[in-house]
Design a protein around this motif. Structure first.
Motif, PDB file in Angstrom:
ATOM      1  N   TYR A   1       0.795  -1.428   0.076  1.00 38.11           N
ATOM      2  CA  TYR A   1      -0.003  -0.227  -0.078  1.00 38.11           C
ATOM      3  C   TYR A   1       0.958   1.345   0.011  1.00 38.11           C
ATOM      4  CZ  TYR A   1      -3.994  -3.273   1.227  1.00 38.11           C
ATOM      5  OH  TYR A   1      -5.047  -4.043   1.076  1.00 38.11           O
ATOM      6  N   GLY A   2       2.226   1.188   0.262  1.00 36.17           N
ATOM      7  CA  GLY A   2       3.008   2.227   0.174  1.00 36.17           C
ATOM      8  C   GLY A   2       2.753   3.447   1.410  1.00 36.17           C
ATOM      9  N   ARG A   3       2.473   2.635   2.672  1.00 39.63           N
ATOM     10  CA  ARG A   3       2.125   3.592   3.643  1.00 39.63           C
ATOM     11  C   ARG A   3       2.566   2.838   4.895  1.00 39.63           C
ATOM     12  NH1 ARG A   3      -2.309   2.083   6.453  1.00 39.63           N
ATOM     13  NH2 ARG A   3      -3.855   0.860   5.198  1.00 39.63           N
ATOM     14  N   LYS A   4       2.604   3.268   6.190  1.00 35.60           N
ATOM     15  CA  LYS A   4       2.954   2.786   7.274  1.00 35.60           C
ATOM     16  C   LYS A   4       1.645   2.395   7.967  1.00 35.60           C
ATOM     17  CE  LYS A   4       6.191   4.679   9.853  1.00 35.60           C
ATOM     18  NZ  LYS A   4       6.914   5.458  10.760  1.00 35.60           N
ATOM     19  N   LEU A   5       1.804   1.006   8.531  1.00 39.53           N
ATOM     20  CA  LEU A   5       0.266   0.401   9.226  1.00 39.53           C
ATOM     21  C   LEU A   5       0.728   0.888  10.841  1.00 39.53           C
ATOM     22  CD1 LEU A   5       0.691  -3.186   7.660  1.00 39.53           C
ATOM     23  CD2 LEU A   5      -0.827  -1.078   6.859  1.00 39.53           C
TER      24      LEU A   5
ATOM     25  N   ASN B   1      -9.788   3.620   6.855  1.00 33.02           N
ATOM     26  CA  ASN B   1      -8.867   3.421   5.775  1.00 33.02           C
ATOM     27  C   ASN B   1      -7.864   2.228   5.620  1.00 33.02           C
ATOM     28  OD1 ASN B   1      -8.420   4.520   3.196  1.00 33.02           O
ATOM     29  ND2 ASN B   1      -6.379   5.412   3.930  1.00 33.02           N
ATOM     30  N   THR B   2      -8.341   1.180   6.354  1.00 33.85           N
ATOM     31  CA  THR B   2      -7.422   0.197   6.430  1.00 33.85           C
ATOM     32  C   THR B   2      -7.949  -0.856   4.914  1.00 33.85           C
ATOM     33  OG1 THR B   2      -7.434  -0.022   8.654  1.00 33.85           O
ATOM     34  CG2 THR B   2      -6.932  -2.230   7.474  1.00 33.85           C
ATOM     35  N   HIS B   3      -6.993  -1.179   4.439  1.00 32.58           N
ATOM     36  CA  HIS B   3      -7.073  -1.864   3.025  1.00 32.58           C
ATOM     37  C   HIS B   3      -6.901  -3.361   3.553  1.00 32.58           C
ATOM     38  CE1 HIS B   3      -6.906   1.385   0.321  1.00 32.58           C
ATOM     39  NE2 HIS B   3      -6.363   1.986   1.137  1.00 32.58           N
ATOM     40  N   GLY B   4      -7.342  -4.321   2.456  1.00 36.07           N
ATOM     41  CA  GLY B   4      -7.315  -5.906   2.857  1.00 36.07           C
ATOM     42  C   GLY B   4      -8.177  -6.717   3.527  1.00 36.07           C
TER      43      GLY B   4
END
Length: 448
Positions: free
Chosen positions: A232-236, A445-448
């Motif tokens: 995703y190109g971002r910090k979790l 905005n959590t993906h997956g």
């Protein structure tokens, strides 16, 4: 002649693994796929994850024999120095060759026809139960049938995404849009984007989107360091909200999966209407989603009152949660790692990160063939009707090379998954590990 060949080292190949500069090796020949990446049917992510190394096993797994003829136009003229093939890879490639010669990749049986027929029948039953029947029990039963319909429709969409289940590519794409977008409301474009990355980087904490469920779930304490998602190109971010939710994840796992479809609908909309991301067949996918958001709300509106409408939606989601749970069982309690996938141990990574569900053959329809998750990961183009047949061969190969072959009952797989979630939950409660500032938007905005 061998002496006239130009060679590059593995370290030199590794220098070409960024957007706009993607080189790969297949059977020791080096190819430049930089310009092809954006046109790649499997998406650019798969090439980005494996670039800079030999990817022979992955290429063999995901491409039919006809794909080899297209490689020459990407050939750089270089060969990989000291190219070697492991004994595991030799045996794996031998199996693929044997299955291909036996015609197993082309023998799809009547699975697609039977599945689509069952979906059509269930859809008629749902319409009859909602539009004709007045009993609340009939409405509840219709909701449960709708949940089963979504499960079976998803399996057809999954099959058509991995191999051609219809007579032509055009009809295959139509089957994907109908079974995915139109019937389930989940975009086949979103599915391909995430699913291909999952297969390539199976159980990599920072590359596999199917394990990146912060702030709701975390299968490993590694996520507590606010891991960077390369997908995703971002910090979790592991913030106070994530700590709180994950601390009770072994209790919330089943309730959350009952409404997990809401997140999938959200992710579909975020992808399809993202102006910055290239989406194949965007217009077609949006049209399919509009079909779903026309018939489903309209169907629910025919129910007599709001309590029954709420019951109908929740019941249909709850039944479909069985499928969401199954997908989690296949990987949540398996081995995980950090970093990109490696082409040199591709086979080993698939066995390490995958778990099968043991069941009788008459349950194959219910699990859609995906109870043979390891077999599917090793041979993704193999029709689901062949997976049970190759299972003993895969088991023997794993035994020969001392690799894990885990097959648990549905109950034991649930126990193993909950145990994994509980372990991470207890670790998350350790307040000596401070979390950064709470970012509430992460919950949405959590993906997956």
């Amino acid at each position: 002649m061998e002496a006239d060949r130009k060679h590059i080292t593995a370290d030199e190949l590794k220098q070409h693994k960024k957007p706009g500069d993607l080189w790969i090796s297949i059977q020791g020949k080096v190819y430049n796929v930089s310009d092809w990446a954006k046109e790649h049917p499997g998406g650019e992510t798969a090439l980005l994850n494996l670039a800079g190394q030999d990817v022979t096993d992955a290429f063999i797994a995901y491409h039919p024999g006809t794909a080899w003829q297209y490689l020459d136009k990407f050939f750089t003229g270089y060969y990989l120095e000291d190219f070697k093939v492991s004994e595991v890879s030799k045996d794996y490639r031998r199996l693929v060759s044997e299955f291909s010669k036996a015609g197993m990749f082309g023998k799809k049986g009547h699975v697609a026809f039977c599945s689509l027929a069952s979906v059509a029948i269930m859809f008629v039953v749902v319409l009859y139960g909602v539009l004709i029947c007045e009993s609340v029990w009939a409405h509840l039963g219709s909701a449960m049938v709708l949940g089963m319909l979504w499960m079976q429709s998803t399996y057809v969409g999954h099959d058509s995404g991995h191999y051609q289940v219809m007579a032509s590519r055009g009809y295959n794409r139509l089957a994907q849009i109908i079974t995915g977008n139109c019937l389930t409301g989940i975009s086949i474009a979103w599915w391909k984007w995430t699913h291909n990355a999952h297969h390539i980087a199976c159980n990599s904490l920072d590359y596999d989107p199917d394990l990146q469920h912060i702030p709701v779930f975390a299968v490993s304490s590694t996520f507590f360091d606010s891991l960077w998602s390369c997908f995703y190109g971002r910090k979790l971010n592991f913030d106070p909200l994530a700590r709180f939710l994950i601390s009770y994840q072994h209790w919330t796992f089943y309730p959350v999966t009952c409404v997990a479809r809401v997140n999938l609908y959200l992710q579909t909309l975020l992808l399809l209407f993202s102006p910055s991301r290239k989406v194949p067949d965007r217009a077609l996918n949006i049209m399919g989603i509009l079909v779903f958001w026309t018939w489903f709300p309209l169907l629910v509106s025919y129910l007599p009152n709001w309590p029954e409408r709420f019951m109908f939606v929740l019941a249909s989601f709850a039944v479909t949660s069985i499928q969401h749970i199954q997908f989690c069982l296949n990987h949540f309690s398996a081995n995980v790692y950090v970093g990109p996938p490696s082409g040199n141990d591709w086979f080993e990574k698939q066995t390490s990160g995958t778990l099968d569900i043991d069941c009788s053959s008459w349950m194959d329809w219910f699990f859609g063939g995906l109870q043979f998750q390891l077999e599917h990961h090793l041979f993704p183009r193999l029709p689901r009707c062949q997976l049970r047949k190759v299972s003993p061969v895969v088991k023997e190969l794993c035994k020969k090379h001392n690799l894990p072959y885990r097959s648990l009952s549905f109950w034991d797989a649930n126990v193993s998954t909950i145990r994994t979630l509980r372990t991470a939950a207890l670790q998350a409660r350790d307040l000596s590990n401070p979390a950064p500032e709470n970012l509430l938007w992460e919950a949405v905005n959590t993906h997956g």
